[in-house]
Each structure stands twice: as structure tokens, then as C-alpha cells.
Write a protein that holds these residues in place. Sequence first.
Motif, mmCIF file in Angstrom:
data_model
loop_
_atom_site.group_PDB
_atom_site.id
_atom_site.type_symbol
_atom_site.label_atom_id
_atom_site.label_comp_id
_atom_site.label_asym_id
_atom_site.label_seq_id
_atom_site.Cartn_x
_atom_site.Cartn_y
_atom_site.Cartn_z
ATOM 1 N N LYS A 46 0.844 -1.281 -0.039
ATOM 2 C CA LYS A 46 -0.049 -0.188 -0.076
ATOM 3 C C LYS A 46 0.645 1.287 0.022
ATOM 4 C CE LYS A 46 -4.070 -2.001 1.975
ATOM 5 N NZ LYS A 46 -5.343 -1.848 2.871
ATOM 6 N N LYS A 47 0.394 2.118 -0.732
ATOM 7 C CA LYS A 47 1.204 3.505 -1.142
ATOM 8 C C LYS A 47 0.802 4.184 0.292
ATOM 9 C CE LYS A 47 1.640 1.712 -5.211
ATOM 10 N NZ LYS A 47 1.279 0.412 -5.148
ATOM 11 N N SER A 48 1.954 5.087 0.933
ATOM 12 C CA SER A 48 1.593 5.864 1.986
ATOM 13 C C SER A 48 2.149 7.225 1.746
ATOM 14 C CB SER A 48 2.271 5.427 3.126
ATOM 15 O OG SER A 48 2.291 6.230 4.162
ATOM 16 N N LYS A 49 1.557 8.200 1.915
ATOM 17 C CA LYS A 49 1.940 9.690 1.827
ATOM 18 C C LYS A 49 3.112 10.009 2.614
ATOM 19 C CE LYS A 49 -2.246 10.791 -0.626
ATOM 20 N NZ LYS A 49 -3.270 11.675 -0.619
ATOM 21 N N ASN A 50 3.041 9.433 3.931
ATOM 22 C CA ASN A 50 4.023 9.718 4.885
ATOM 23 C C ASN A 50 5.267 8.675 4.768
ATOM 24 O OD1 ASN A 50 5.494 10.186 7.207
ATOM 25 N ND2 ASN A 50 3.933 9.575 8.728
ATOM 26 N N PRO A 51 6.422 9.396 4.154
ATOM 27 C CA PRO A 51 7.800 8.426 3.914
ATOM 28 C C PRO A 51 8.302 7.910 5.061
ATOM 29 C CG PRO A 51 8.272 10.824 3.732
ATOM 30 C CD PRO A 51 6.663 10.760 4.086
ATOM 31 N N LYS A 53 6.475 5.925 7.497
ATOM 32 C CA LYS A 53 5.625 5.026 7.968
ATOM 33 C C LYS A 53 6.248 3.876 7.248
ATOM 34 C CE LYS A 53 0.721 4.789 8.400
ATOM 35 N NZ LYS A 53 -0.763 4.922 8.102
ATOM 36 N N GLU A 55 6.228 0.318 5.355
ATOM 37 C CA GLU A 55 5.193 -0.243 4.402
ATOM 38 C C GLU A 55 4.369 -1.296 4.854
ATOM 39 O OE1 GLU A 55 8.281 -1.794 1.566
ATOM 40 O OE2 GLU A 55 8.313 -3.747 2.700
#
Length: 123
Positions: A46-51, A53, A55
Motif C-alpha cells: 500500500k502506498k503511503s503519503k508519509n515516507p 511510515k 510499508e
Amino acid sequence: MARALEKGGSLHTGGAISQVTRKERMEKKLGRPVAVPEMFKVTHVKKSKNPTKEERWIEPRAQETYDRYIRISQEYRSTLPLESQDRPFTQEENENLWKQSAGEPIRGSVYGYPEKAYHKKKS
């Protein structure tokens, strides 16, 4: 229905973009061929906008398969001659290692291996 099957379906984050198109776009962006495990990780985390965070894999089976690939590829690399251990795997080596990691084909397909995306195009 595919999601309800224990090992039959494959959840992914690829959306409506085909694996072939996604692979072509990645190769153009990176300027190099894209290996099966690399494509798998892109379409199953899942892609996260918070780098910062951690994976998040979309399902345990995806993470287990990828982790198994890492383990098997490390074991394989250790069997190579010392002078070859730092080189990148060939496309064929990556495909074979992935197929070992994913297990037996189900209904003729190897989990996480979009064969159409990896067949050589005919001119």
C-alpha cells in the motif's frame, strides 16, 4: 469471489492498469528492465503519503511470498562464484527464483507472475 478463495485470488494495488502497461511505464521511468519481484512489490504494498511510515503489504500471502523470494535469492547468490556475487540477477534468474518462491502454479498461473508482461515482444 477471487478474494474469497484462500489461494486462488491475488489482491493487488494495480487498479485498472494492466501489468504490461505498468511494466513498460516503470522501465521507461527507471531506464532499465524491471524484474518480477520488483513489479510484485510495487503492486502489493500500500502506498503511503508519509515516507516515515512502515510499508504495509495488502495481504500476508504477498509479504510471505516476497520474503521467501529474498531468502531464496540470498541462498542462490551465496552459491555463485565470489566474483559474481555482486552482479545483478539476469531476468531469467529472477524469474526462476520468483517461481520457486511463489510455489506451484494454480490454474496454470504462478502467483504474482504476470507472464504476459514478461514475454518478449515480437516486432
